[in-house]
Design an enzyme around this catalytic site. Structure first.
Site, short mmCIF file in Angstrom:
data_model
loop_
_atom_site.label_atom_id
_atom_site.label_comp_id
_atom_site.label_asym_id
_atom_site.label_seq_id
_atom_site.Cartn_x
_atom_site.Cartn_y
_atom_site.Cartn_z
CB CYS A 227 -0.98 -0.04 1.17
SG CYS A 227 -2.41 1.01 0.88
CG MET B 241 2.43 0.14 -5.12
SD MET B 241 1.37 1.57 -5.46
CE MET B 241 0.74 1.16 -7.06
CG HIS C 298 -3.46 -3.56 3.10
ND1 HIS C 298 -2.38 -3.12 3.82
CD2 HIS C 298 -4.15 -2.44 2.74
CE1 HIS C 298 -2.41 -1.80 3.91
NE2 HIS C 298 -3.47 -1.36 3.26
CD GLU D 25 -1.07 -6.34 4.82
OE1 GLU D 25 -0.70 -6.53 3.64
OE2 GLU D 25 -1.25 -5.19 5.28
N1 GLN Z 1 -1.72 6.75 2.95
C1 GLN Z 1 -1.93 6.03 1.75
C2 GLN Z 1 -3.31 6.25 1.17
O1 GLN Z 1 -4.21 6.65 1.86
C3 GLN Z 1 -1.68 4.54 1.96
C4 GLN Z 1 -2.63 3.90 2.91
C5 GLN Z 1 -2.16 2.57 3.44
O2 GLN Z 1 -0.98 2.25 3.40
N2 GLN Z 1 -3.07 1.78 3.95
O3 GLN Z 1 -3.53 6.01 0.02
#
Ligand code: GLN
Length: 542
Positions: free
Chosen positions: A387, A390, A516, A518
């Site tokens: 997330c 990336m 995610h 995981e």
């Molecule tokens: N902060 C980022 C977003 O809102 C990534 C969120 C996260 O890692 N869950 O897109």
């Protein structure tokens, strides 16, 4: 079959593993051939866990349907393999919200709406709804908090009402703590006795006590608890500390817990099989070769306890992947802020076999994470970004490989010249109106894997469903430029044309995912991306 319900309550203090106990009870009953469901009741007014800081409350677990829930739902899923959805998660806030909604709609037909019984009735309705959704024969309900707190009284009242109505179908399990004070050296049962009395004063008698302690409980302590808490000695179960949480169901079975529960419900076991689980524990204990993995991010300075809670699904996913690859994980938390203070220290990452960047929010520690990703890319250290991980990998690539210096996410710098990660259109309004609760892009979305990429090979599938939780997104305006510089797109969401996976060629393993993965890892079925990350580590070491 009449539906059965098991309430799991906590005595003495919190953090003694009530969630794992609940998941383990579900697991052992499932192994005896019963369809189970699990429910977590949280006492706070928050409608869901999405608005609570992870350092405050642990990881926010995301259900397939997008529910932002307590991390215990993750344990339930990992143990039972049953996907949790919003039905499996109840908070005080949800209960009141629904009762007030009904009141406004005249659904109480002009009656007084009272805290008792209307609030407990709504709790009961929700518990039954979860049981129906999972087509469960036995539903295990974990009560958040500890006996004696004001907050859980109405939940206990709901449980008491269910027991009163169907005494044969409801049982109570207390997970309690038995301290062994170092000066005394003896296990003390008195706090548990008090907790049981306290539960009595809510009109509830326990049926089982799971005595959590550093050591196994001896016969004398069992006799005491049996005598003073009014339950048969066989129902006092020893639950000592274990090396791996996955051992807990096996320990419960050594104490014949499922047999005793089924007896109490007057049910015959239909089968019995925990063999694969036992095999896994045997394997975990026998592993010798170790891999050293760095998890790089912020939030890491709050003490190891909170830390492991904030990233529990990531940690478990790494473990599952390591076990399948026949290696032991050695996880090291690396605070990215130290790379900001001392940029040269990023070289210390050279000692790790892989670098993992988990999800996150906000700008703290971000520049340090970006330098870590650069280090992983240049030094060909296997890398997995989840997330935020990336998004930061895209920023790193844009800055250092595509000539866009200071490229950024608008989450970090709203005025950046190169917004390679941009806010999603529908999220702008949410932000302007401070509409934060449950408004991210949440839950399952499909990702089509692109032929010829690493991702396609790792998953060995055409499309996958993965869980999301984010507001920002890869900016397609930069797609062609980044591709021309060597960024590989491994998967996209076709419905909205969103980039879901980025990867690199000529690297042993470099993958960033907008979702995610995981949450979809299971002890015996690691997630393909985590599995292939560790596989590449093992391959390199050989
Ligand atoms: N902060 C980022 C977003 O809102 C990534 C969120 C996260 O890692 N869950 O897109």
């Amino acid at each position: 079959m009449q539906k059965k319900y098991i309430f799991v309550v906590g005595g003495v203090m919190s953090s003694v593993g009530k969630g794992i106990a609940t998941a383990s009870i579900a697991k052992i009953l499932q192994s005896k051939g019963f369809a189970v469901s699990t429910v977590k009741c949280d006492m706070y007014i928050n409608i869901d866990a999405g608005t609570i800081r992870p350092t405050e409350h642990g990881e926010v677990f995301i259900g397939q349907d997008g529910i932002e829930a307590d991390q215990d739902l993750g344990n339930y899923e990992r143990f039972t393999g049953i996907a949790s959805t919003r039905e499996n998660y109840i908070t005080t806030g949800q209960v009141y919200q629904e009762v007030i909604r009904k009141e406004r709609n005249m659904e109480y037909k002009g009656e007084d709406v009272e805290v008792v019984p209307d609030i407990p009735n709504e709790i009961i309705r929700r518990i039954k709804q979860a049981s129906l959704k999972d087509k469960a024969q036995i539903t295990i309900i974990e009560m958040g908090g500890t006996i004696g707190e004001y907050q859980n009284l109405l939940f206990l009242e709901a449980a008491r009402m269910m027991k009163l109505k169907n005494p044969e179908d409801v049982i109570f399990v207390m997970v309690s703590y038995l301290p062994v004070p170092s000066k005394v050296g003896e296990m003390k049962t008195k706090p548990t006795q008090h907790a049981v009395r306290c539960l009595n004063s809510a009109g509830i008698q326990v049926d089982f006590i799971l005595g959590r302690s550093e050591k196994p409980m001896d016969k004398k302590r069992k006799e005491k608890l049996s005598m003073f808490c009014g339950i048969p000695i066989e129902n006092v179960i020893s639950a000592p500390d274990v090396d791996s949480i996955y051992e807990v169901p096996i320990n419960f079975e050594k104490e014949k817990l499922s047999e005793r529960i089924l007896e109490k419900f007057k049910l015959e076991p239909k089968k019995s099989n925990l063999d694969d689980w036992e095999e896994l524990i045997g394997k975990i204990k026998s592993l010798k070769d170790e891999v050293k993995l760095a998890i790089v991010g912020k939030y890491f300075s709050t003490g190891s306890f909170v830390l492991s809670d904030s990233y529990i699904s990531v940690i478990e996913a790494i473990k599952h992947a390591c076990w399948k690859n026949n290696v032991k994980p050695n996880l090291i938390w690396v605070d990215s802020e130290k790379f900001e203070e001392n940029p040269d220290s990023v070289e210390t990452l050279g000692q790790y076999d892989a670098i993992i960047v988990p999800g996150g929010f906000g700008s703290r520690g971000v520049e340090g994470i970006i330098s870590s990703i650069k280090y992983a890319r240049e030094n060909k250290i296997p890398f997995l970004g989840l997330c935020y991980g990336m998004q930061l990998a895209v920023i790193e690539f844009s800055r250092n490989m595509a000539g866009m210096s200071n490229a950024n996410s608008v989450e970090i710098n709203p005025n950046t010249k190169y917004p390679v990660i941009d806010i999603m259109e529908e999220q702008k309004k949410n932000m302007q109106m401070s509409n934060y609760g449950a408004t991210m892009r949440l839950g399952n979305y499909s990702c089509s894997l692109i032929k010829g990429t690493g991702s396609h090979k790792y998953y060995n599938r055409e499309t996958v469903l993965e869980r999301h939780r984010h507001r920002y997104e890869f900016n397609n305006k930069y797609l062609d430029l980044l591709k021309s510089k060597g960024l590989v797109i491994g998967g996209i969401n076709k419905e909205r044309n969103l980039v879901e996976i980025v990867e690199l060629k000529d690297h042993p393993f470099f993958v960033g995912v907008q979702f995610h993965p995981e949450f979809n890892s299971r002890p015996m079925e690691p997630h393909p991306l985590f599995f292939n990350l560790i596989k590449s580590v093992v391959g390199r070491k050989q």
